[in-house]
Each structure stands twice: as structure tokens, then as C-alpha cells.
Scaffold this motif. Structure first.
Motif, PDB file in Angstrom:
ATOM      1  N   PHE A  52       0.816  -1.217   0.000  1.00  0.00           N
ATOM      2  CA  PHE A  52       0.000   0.000   0.000  1.00  0.00           C
ATOM      3  C   PHE A  52       0.852   1.270   0.000  1.00  0.00           C
ATOM      4  CE2 PHE A  52      -2.854  -3.200   2.066  1.00  0.00           C
ATOM      5  CZ  PHE A  52      -3.704  -3.336   0.976  1.00  0.00           C
ATOM      6  N   GLY A  53       2.104   1.158   0.467  1.00  0.00           N
ATOM      7  CA  GLY A  53       2.999   2.304   0.395  1.00  0.00           C
ATOM      8  C   GLY A  53       3.415   2.611  -1.043  1.00  0.00           C
ATOM      9  N   PHE A  54       3.211   1.639  -1.941  1.00  0.00           N
ATOM     10  CA  PHE A  54       3.567   1.844  -3.350  1.00  0.00           C
ATOM     11  C   PHE A  54       2.474   2.609  -4.098  1.00  0.00           C
ATOM     12  CE2 PHE A  54       3.571   0.297  -7.797  1.00  0.00           C
ATOM     13  CZ  PHE A  54       4.823   0.761  -8.181  1.00  0.00           C
ATOM     14  N   VAL A  55       1.267   2.636  -3.545  1.00  0.00           N
ATOM     15  CA  VAL A  55       0.130   3.225  -4.263  1.00  0.00           C
ATOM     16  C   VAL A  55       0.358   4.692  -4.650  1.00  0.00           C
ATOM     17  CG1 VAL A  55      -2.316   3.843  -4.057  1.00  0.00           C
ATOM     18  CG2 VAL A  55      -1.528   1.574  -3.354  1.00  0.00           C
ATOM     19  N   PRO A  56       0.918   5.557  -3.758  1.00  0.00           N
ATOM     20  CA  PRO A  56       1.174   6.942  -4.202  1.00  0.00           C
ATOM     21  C   PRO A  56       2.094   7.013  -5.412  1.00  0.00           C
ATOM     22  CG  PRO A  56       1.328   6.786  -1.818  1.00  0.00           C
ATOM     23  CD  PRO A  56       1.231   5.386  -2.325  1.00  0.00           C
ATOM     24  N   LEU A  57       3.084   6.102  -5.473  1.00  0.00           N
ATOM     25  CA  LEU A  57       3.961   6.079  -6.646  1.00  0.00           C
ATOM     26  C   LEU A  57       3.210   5.593  -7.876  1.00  0.00           C
ATOM     27  CD1 LEU A  57       5.968   5.902  -4.122  1.00  0.00           C
ATOM     28  CD2 LEU A  57       7.608   5.036  -5.774  1.00  0.00           C
ATOM     29  N   LEU A  58       2.320   4.615  -7.670  1.00  0.00           N
ATOM     30  CA  LEU A  58       1.524   4.107  -8.787  1.00  0.00           C
ATOM     31  C   LEU A  58       0.670   5.209  -9.396  1.00  0.00           C
ATOM     32  CD1 LEU A  58       0.586   1.643 -10.434  1.00  0.00           C
ATOM     33  CD2 LEU A  58      -1.178   1.267  -8.689  1.00  0.00           C
ATOM     34  N   GLN A  59       0.153   6.086  -8.528  1.00  0.00           N
ATOM     35  CA  GLN A  59      -0.626   7.218  -9.033  1.00  0.00           C
ATOM     36  C   GLN A  59       0.214   8.082  -9.967  1.00  0.00           C
ATOM     37  OE1 GLN A  59      -2.184   8.321  -4.879  1.00  0.00           O
ATOM     38  NE2 GLN A  59      -3.677   9.233  -6.235  1.00  0.00           N
ATOM     39  N   ILE A  60       1.470   8.341  -9.557  1.00  0.00           N
ATOM     40  CA  ILE A  60       2.352   9.177 -10.392  1.00  0.00           C
ATOM     41  C   ILE A  60       2.688   8.448 -11.703  1.00  0.00           C
ATOM     42  CG2 ILE A  60       4.536  10.430 -10.472  1.00  0.00           C
ATOM     43  CD1 ILE A  60       4.533  10.444  -7.410  1.00  0.00           C
ATOM     44  N   ILE A  61       2.963   7.146 -11.578  1.00  0.00           N
ATOM     45  CA  ILE A  61       3.296   6.357 -12.775  1.00  0.00           C
ATOM     46  C   ILE A  61       2.132   6.382 -13.768  1.00  0.00           C
ATOM     47  CG2 ILE A  61       3.724   4.000 -13.597  1.00  0.00           C
ATOM     48  CD1 ILE A  61       5.247   3.559 -10.902  1.00  0.00           C
ATOM     49  N   MET A  62       0.913   6.179 -13.258  1.00  0.00           N
ATOM     50  CA  MET A  62      -0.261   6.162 -14.134  1.00  0.00           C
ATOM     51  C   MET A  62      -0.525   7.538 -14.735  1.00  0.00           C
ATOM     52  SD  MET A  62      -0.978   3.044 -14.066  1.00  0.00           S
ATOM     53  CE  MET A  62      -2.544   2.935 -14.897  1.00  0.00           C
ATOM     54  N   PHE A  63      -0.125   8.583 -14.002  1.00  0.00           N
ATOM     55  CA  PHE A  63      -0.315   9.944 -14.525  1.00  0.00           C
ATOM     56  C   PHE A  63       0.533  10.181 -15.779  1.00  0.00           C
ATOM     57  CE2 PHE A  63       0.809  14.467 -14.611  1.00  0.00           C
ATOM     58  CZ  PHE A  63      -0.452  15.050 -14.589  1.00  0.00           C
ATOM     59  N   PHE A  64       1.773   9.639 -15.759  1.00  0.00           N
ATOM     60  CA  PHE A  64       2.693   9.879 -16.876  1.00  0.00           C
ATOM     61  C   PHE A  64       2.629   8.813 -17.967  1.00  0.00           C
ATOM     62  CE2 PHE A  64       4.978  12.360 -13.533  1.00  0.00           C
ATOM     63  CZ  PHE A  64       4.977  13.581 -14.187  1.00  0.00           C
ATOM     64  N   LYS A  65       1.969   7.701 -17.703  1.00  0.00           N
ATOM     65  CA  LYS A  65       2.057   6.565 -18.630  1.00  0.00           C
ATOM     66  C   LYS A  65       1.482   6.876 -20.012  1.00  0.00           C
ATOM     67  CE  LYS A  65      -2.217   3.946 -17.833  1.00  0.00           C
ATOM     68  NZ  LYS A  65      -2.681   4.125 -19.191  1.00  0.00           N
ATOM     69  N   ASP A  66       0.462   7.714 -20.091  1.00  0.00           N
ATOM     70  CA  ASP A  66      -0.127   8.021 -21.401  1.00  0.00           C
ATOM     71  C   ASP A  66       0.838   8.809 -22.286  1.00  0.00           C
ATOM     72  OD1 ASP A  66      -2.451   6.725 -20.754  1.00  0.00           O
ATOM     73  OD2 ASP A  66      -3.467   8.528 -20.021  1.00  0.00           O
ATOM     74  N   ASP A  67       1.768   9.536 -21.652  1.00  0.00           N
ATOM     75  CA  ASP A  67       2.722  10.343 -22.427  1.00  0.00           C
ATOM     76  C   ASP A  67       3.971   9.563 -22.819  1.00  0.00           C
ATOM     77  OD1 ASP A  67       1.074  12.568 -22.257  1.00  0.00           O
ATOM     78  OD2 ASP A  67       1.922  13.170 -20.334  1.00  0.00           O
ATOM     79  N   ILE A  68       4.507   8.751 -21.878  1.00  0.00           N
ATOM     80  CA  ILE A  68       5.800   8.107 -22.160  1.00  0.00           C
ATOM     81  C   ILE A  68       5.737   6.587 -22.047  1.00  0.00           C
ATOM     82  CG2 ILE A  68       7.121  10.132 -21.436  1.00  0.00           C
ATOM     83  CD1 ILE A  68       7.566   8.837 -18.724  1.00  0.00           C
ATOM     84  N   GLY A  69       4.565   6.019 -21.774  1.00  0.00           N
ATOM     85  CA  GLY A  69       4.446   4.567 -21.643  1.00  0.00           C
ATOM     86  C   GLY A  69       4.644   4.129 -20.206  1.00  0.00           C
TER      87      GLY A  69
END
Length: 362
Positions: A52-69
Motif C-alpha cells: 500500500f505504500g507503493f500506491v502513491p507512486l503508482l498514481q504518479i506512474i499512471m499519470f505519466f504513462k499516457d505520455d511516455i508509456g
């Protein structure tokens, strides 16, 4: 609506469990009841923090994924951003602490148990960077969140484990002699740091009630009222009763307090994932009013709030305060702790409705 917030209550609970295991591992046997914590609980709590500590990072990853994969976004966040570096510390420290819970459970006198507080605080330091206050006020915000988070975990985690896993009550009085002052110190720290965080993140607390963040903050504050009443019962009143009746079994009241704590975890998790209301008018214009606020004030779109006391609002508040007092009354009459818990939850609902009926937009 983002459902990332659902992970936060489990994160808080997992950290509180590790805090409770750490505190109880340092207390000699003569000063606590026999407590049988399952062997899997410490590693499970460590795994939950990692997940669950990874979830904030997952949010950031998902935010950028549409632009850079996805994978490039993942690699950048994990290995180039400071959030990834802090998560690596959470990962390593959680694994070490989980392993230590197993070692100390098997050998309670092991000197390794003194490493547990350092690992526990290390995890909290790393976590303190993932919140509104840290993003706004850097070091001061992180310090306030660290104090709030660790004090809450030490108080609640110790209480939860003792309430749910104690197997006898012969040394409950000895337990309360040290835990009661510790709990009071933690409550003071939680309230003090909480006030700082509130004034820093929510400079207009009443106006923020129009927003989802403010609604959650209001419910959290109201939930603290019955929690403090239960803390008074479990600390002062139980200690008095045990002096007169050593056969009294107080665990049910500790478990009921634990349920209130769980509700506060849930509300806090939801609150932390909502837009912070630094400027209520701007946040309101961007995200709109909270649905729960509109239930009481149909047609509201924007504006400031003022108290306009109505008879129904005052009646709800009086009934709510009466139910809070009834929690103590239930204990004194030796009724079931569940009745006290229902009374406390009824008080929360009535006080919330009383406040909602007592404000209007101007």
C-alpha cells in the motif's frame, strides 16, 4: 472518482500493528497481560506497508504513462525521482522489521528487539514525504506529519493488539499504569500536530466543509470526540474499576475503541486523497461542492459559510452530546461495550447533522 484512497486505511493499520508489536516487545512481561499475537501478523503488516505504500507512486506512474508509456514511467519514478528513493527505504526497512517481529516473537529477550523502534521510525520518516503538508511546507510539514503519524500509531497499535490478542487480564492494571500516560502523551502530540496540519492545509476550516476534503476532516474531528470518551473510559474509569474488582474484563471496551480508530483511518485515507483546500473558492470552482454537503444545502454551488443556528441543528447537537455522555453511563451501569459504541456512533451522526443544519451560504 479515484479509489486509490482505499489503500490508505490499510497502510495506517499495518503501520499501527508494527508499532504495537514494537512497543509491546520492549515492555517486560510483568507490565502487560499475556498477549498472543499471531506469528504471521508482523510479516503481513510489513507486506501491507510495502504494497500500500507503493500506491502513491503508482498514481504518479499512471499519470505519466499516457505520455511516455508505463515501463518508462515506472523506471523514471522508481530510479530517478526522490519518491522512488524514499519508497526503496520503506521497502528495505519494512522487510527488516517484519523479520525482526518473527525473531523477537521466538526469542522475546533478544537484544535485536531494540532495533525495532529505529526501523519503525525510519519507515515513518520515509512516509512523511507523501502528504499534503510535506508538499506545501517541506521539512516543517514532514516533521508535523511524522509526529502525527507515529504518535497515532504507537497509541492505537498498542491498544489494538492488547484489546484483540490478550489471553488473560491478570496484569491489566500494570499495563494501564504505563500505557495510560503514554496514551495521554500521544493524544497531546496527535492533537497538537493535527492542529498545525489543519491550519497549514485548511486555513478556512468552516468554509472547507463545502468540499470533499473539508467534509472528511469534519467527520474525522467528530469521530475523535467518542474516541476521547472511550480513551477516558479505558484509561481512567477502567483503572478505577480494576482497583475494586480485579476480575473485571476490560478487553471489549478496548476493542470498541479500536473500531473507532479503524473508522478514523478510513476517513483519513479518503481525506488525504482529496484536493487540499488551500483556497476554498478556487478548489470549489475546480472540483465543485461535496455531494454530502449538497444533501443538506440543495442548489449550493459557491459561497462562504456562516453559522445560522436553527432549532433542528441545536436539537441534533444536544442529542449528540447526550449520547456522548451516555457512553460513560453505559460503562458505569456495566452494560455491553457494543451499546457504548453504538451510542458513540449515534453521537457522531447527530453532531454532524447538527453542524450541517447550523450553517448556510452567504
Amino acid at each position: 472518482m479515484s479509489y486509490y484512497w482505499l489503500s490508505e486505511p490499510f497502510l495506517y493499520l499495518a503501520y499501527a500493528i508494527l508499532a504495537g508489536i514494537t512497543v509491546l516487545s520492549l515492555v517486560p512481561k510483568a507490565y502487560k497481560p499475556d498477549i498472543s499475537v499471531p506469528a504471521w501478523l508482523g510479516p503481513a503488516a510489513g507486506a501491507a506497508i510495502i504494497l500500500f505504500g507503493f500506491v502513491p507512486l503508482l498514481q504518479i506512474i499512471m499519470f505519466f504513462k499516457d505520455d511516455i508509456g508505463f515501463w518508462q514511467s515506472f523506471n523514471s519514478i522508481m530510479f530517478k525521482f526522490s519518491e522512488g528513493e524514499r519508497y526503496a527505504w520503506i521497502l528495505v526497512l519494512s522487510i527488516l522489521l517484519a523479520v525482526l517481529t518473527l525473531i523477537v516473537r521466538r526469542k522475546p529477550g533478544s537484544p535485536l528487539r531494540w532495533l525495532m523502534p529505529a526501523l519503525l521510525l525510519g519507515i515513518a520518516v520515509a512516509m512523511s514525504s507523501f502528504n499534503h503538508a510535506a508538499s506545501l511546507f517541506d521539512g516543517v510539514g514532514q516533521l508535523a506529519f511524522f509526529a502525527h503519524f507515529t504518535a497515532m500509531a504507537i497509541w492505537t497499535g498498542t491498544l489494538l493488539l492488547t484489546g484483540w490478542f490478550s489471553t488473560e487480564h491478570d496484569r491489566w492494571s500494570a499495563f494501564l499504569r504505563w500505557f495510560h500516560p503514554l496514551a495521554i502523551a500521544c493524544v497531546i502530540l496527535v492533537i497538537g500536530s493535527g492542529l498545525f496540519l489543519m491550519t497549514a492545509v485548511t486555513p478556512e476550516p468552516v468554509n472547507s466543509w463545502t468540499l470533499s476534503y473539508g467534509q472528511a476532516l469534519l467527520v474525522k474531528h467528530i469521530l475523535i470526540l467518542p474516541l476521547l470518551v472511550f480513551a477516558f473510559v479505558n484509561g481512567y474509569l477502567v483503572k478505577r474499576k480494576l482497583r475494586r474488582d480485579t476480575s473485571y474484563r476490560p478487553a471489549a471496551w478496548a476493542r470498541s475503541e479500536g473500531i473507532l480508530i479503524g473508522l478514523i483511518y478510513i476517513v483519513t485515507g479518503y481525506m488525504n486523497q482529496q484536493p487540499a483546500p488551500h483556497e476554498v473558492v478556487d478548489t470549489l470552482a475546480s472540483y465543485g461542492p461535496a455531494a454530502t454537503f449538497v444533501w443538506f444545502h440543495p442548489g449550493f454551488t459557491i459561497g462562504e459559510l456562516a453559522f445560522t443556528w436553527s432549532w433542528i441543528g441545536i436539537l441534533c447537537l444536544c442529542l449528540g452530546l447526550g449520547l456522548l455522555w451516555n457512553v460513560v453511563n453505559v460503562f458505569r451501569r456495566n452494560r455491553a461495550a457494543a451499546a457504548g459504541l453504538l451510542s458513540g456512533l449515534g453521537a457522531v451522526a447527530l453532531i454532524y447533522c447538527g453542524l450541517m443544519f447550523s450553517v448556510t451560504a452567504v
